[in-house]
Design a protein around this motif. Structure first.
Motif, short mmCIF file in Angstrom:
data_model
loop_
_atom_site.label_atom_id
_atom_site.label_comp_id
_atom_site.label_asym_id
_atom_site.label_seq_id
_atom_site.Cartn_x
_atom_site.Cartn_y
_atom_site.Cartn_z
N TRP A 133 24.63 -80.30 24.97
CA TRP A 133 24.01 -79.36 25.92
C TRP A 133 22.65 -79.89 26.37
O TRP A 133 22.33 -79.89 27.56
CB TRP A 133 23.87 -77.99 25.26
CG TRP A 133 23.18 -76.97 26.10
CD1 TRP A 133 23.72 -76.19 27.08
CD2 TRP A 133 21.79 -76.60 26.03
NE1 TRP A 133 22.77 -75.36 27.63
CE2 TRP A 133 21.58 -75.59 27.00
CE3 TRP A 133 20.72 -77.00 25.24
CZ2 TRP A 133 20.32 -75.00 27.20
CZ3 TRP A 133 19.48 -76.43 25.44
CH2 TRP A 133 19.29 -75.43 26.41
N ASN A 207 37.47 -74.88 31.63
CA ASN A 207 36.24 -74.62 32.39
C ASN A 207 36.37 -75.10 33.83
O ASN A 207 35.79 -74.50 34.75
CB ASN A 207 35.04 -75.35 31.75
CG ASN A 207 34.68 -74.79 30.40
OD1 ASN A 207 35.04 -73.67 30.07
ND2 ASN A 207 33.96 -75.56 29.62
N ASN A 223 31.98 -71.30 27.00
CA ASN A 223 31.94 -71.61 28.42
C ASN A 223 33.29 -71.24 29.04
O ASN A 223 34.31 -71.25 28.35
CB ASN A 223 31.65 -73.09 28.62
CG ASN A 223 31.17 -73.42 30.02
OD1 ASN A 223 31.05 -72.55 30.88
ND2 ASN A 223 30.88 -74.69 30.26
N HIS A 228 31.33 -71.75 34.66
CA HIS A 228 31.10 -73.17 34.92
C HIS A 228 31.15 -73.51 36.41
O HIS A 228 30.54 -74.49 36.83
CB HIS A 228 32.12 -74.02 34.16
CG HIS A 228 31.75 -75.47 34.13
ND1 HIS A 228 30.65 -75.94 33.44
CD2 HIS A 228 32.30 -76.56 34.74
CE1 HIS A 228 30.54 -77.24 33.60
NE2 HIS A 228 31.53 -77.65 34.39
N ASN A 245 23.85 -73.30 33.58
CA ASN A 245 25.10 -73.27 32.81
C ASN A 245 25.49 -74.67 32.32
O ASN A 245 26.54 -75.21 32.66
CB ASN A 245 26.23 -72.68 33.66
CG ASN A 245 25.90 -71.30 34.21
OD1 ASN A 245 24.96 -70.64 33.77
ND2 ASN A 245 26.66 -70.85 35.18
N GLY A 247 26.29 -75.62 29.34
CA GLY A 247 27.18 -75.65 28.19
C GLY A 247 28.43 -76.47 28.43
O GLY A 247 29.02 -76.41 29.51
N SER A 251 28.81 -71.49 25.59
CA SER A 251 27.87 -70.94 26.58
C SER A 251 26.65 -70.35 25.90
O SER A 251 25.64 -70.04 26.55
CB SER A 251 28.55 -69.86 27.42
OG SER A 251 28.96 -68.78 26.58
N ASN A 260 21.41 -69.55 31.79
CA ASN A 260 22.65 -68.95 32.30
C ASN A 260 22.42 -68.40 33.71
O ASN A 260 21.34 -67.91 34.04
CB ASN A 260 23.12 -67.83 31.37
CG ASN A 260 22.09 -66.71 31.23
OD1 ASN A 260 21.00 -66.94 30.71
ND2 ASN A 260 22.41 -65.52 31.71
#
Length: 295
Positions: A133, A207, A223, A228, A245, A247, A251, A260
């Motif tokens: 991440w 995703n 996620n 996504h 976002n 991730g 998430s 986010n």
């Protein structure tokens, strides 16, 4: 030097024999070649049964390009450079530490064999995902790295195979940054690690799939396609201009660190990045793009 040359040679021959056996003599459940195919077919079937964008073709734009990327990045790239590079760097690091009387085991936080297997794998999964991440954030934040990451963001229609469309420098970056954190906590067999990677591949495919799912309350942990797709949005507000976002599998890091962003149903938003109309459309020129472009 001779030791490193021999290591590189053995890395090539070893991975070639491994890959050949994976394809021709599959005999384990943790077969990455057929595991990738199985996961891809399952997610593709879900796209066919539950399409979010109903006017998007099952063989969407760049479907075959992304399918090639998927196998190139997961297997051929390992054969060409990644395995040899990874083994050589690991040996070089061990030699440097050995010169001062240390080893990576000197920094090991705990012996994973002392933990229940499920707990050890959970820790491995969480540390791996958190490091990825953070690495993903770097790819968006620095222009030099963003030029490589543009390959992934050149996707104009989302589908499962877009998950593995990325420039070969990305795994070099990811593997370099996560090597030490994982080395000081992990001591697992290939069978154990396969569980984590198959799960990550499945979530990554989902995703990017043409699916309108967010998993309900689990969206704050995993996620999902509805989250996504905003990561791939071509236009974002100024306060999140470097991306949102980040991730990969989870998430939760985005919710914890306030990266986010899901302002509304993003089913039909335009994907890409500013100037993507001039971005190369074929594999070779996409791979060469960062080398020819100034940061």
């Amino acid at each position: 030097m001779e030791k490193y040359l021999e290591l590189i040679k053995n890395s090539y021959s070893g991975y070639w024999n491994y890959l050949k056996n994976e394809i021709l003599l599959p005999n384990n459940w943790d077969n990455y070649f057929y595991g990738l195919i199985a996961i891809s077919l399952i997610v593709w079937l879900l796209e066919a049964l539950f399409p979010w964008r109903k006017n998007q073709s099952l063989f969407r734009k760049d479907f075959w390009l992304d399918t090639f990327y998927m196998f190139f990045n997961f297997f051929i790239l390992n054969l060409i450079v990644l395995i040899a590079l990874s083994n050589t760097v690991a040996e070089f690091l061990n030699d440097i530490l050995g010169a001062v009387g240390l080893s990576l085991s000197s920094f090991q936080l705990f012996d994973s064999t002392d933990l229940p297997k499920w707990l050890g794998l959970l820790i491995f999964f969480l540390v791996n995902d958190f490091v990825q991440w953070n690495t993903h954030r770097l790819l968006h934040r620095f222009p030099f790295l963003w030029n490589f990451h543009k390959v992934h963001h050149s996707v104009k229609e989302m589908g499962f195979a877009a998950h593995l469309r990325y420039h070969w420098m990305e795994p070099v970056m990811y593997n370099s940054i996560r090597y030490i954190p994982l080395a000081i906590i992990a001591n697992y067999s290939s069978h154990d690690v396969a569980i984590v990677y198959f799960f990550a591949i499945a979530i990554g495919h989902l995703n990017h799939a043409n699916l309108g799912w967010d998993y309900g309350k689990l969206k704050y942990i995993f996620n999902n396609p509805k989250m996504h797709i905003w990561h791939h949005a071509k236009e974002l507000p100024q306060h999140v201009r470097f991306g949102v976002n980040y991730g990969l599998t989870l998430s939760i890091w985005d919710y914890i660190f306030k990266t986010n962003y899901v302002p509304y149903d993003g089913r039909d938003i335009e994907l890409g990045f500013e100037g993507d109309e001039h971005f190369p459309k074929d594999f070779l020129h996409q791979e060469l793009y960062p080398l020819k472009t100034k940061s």
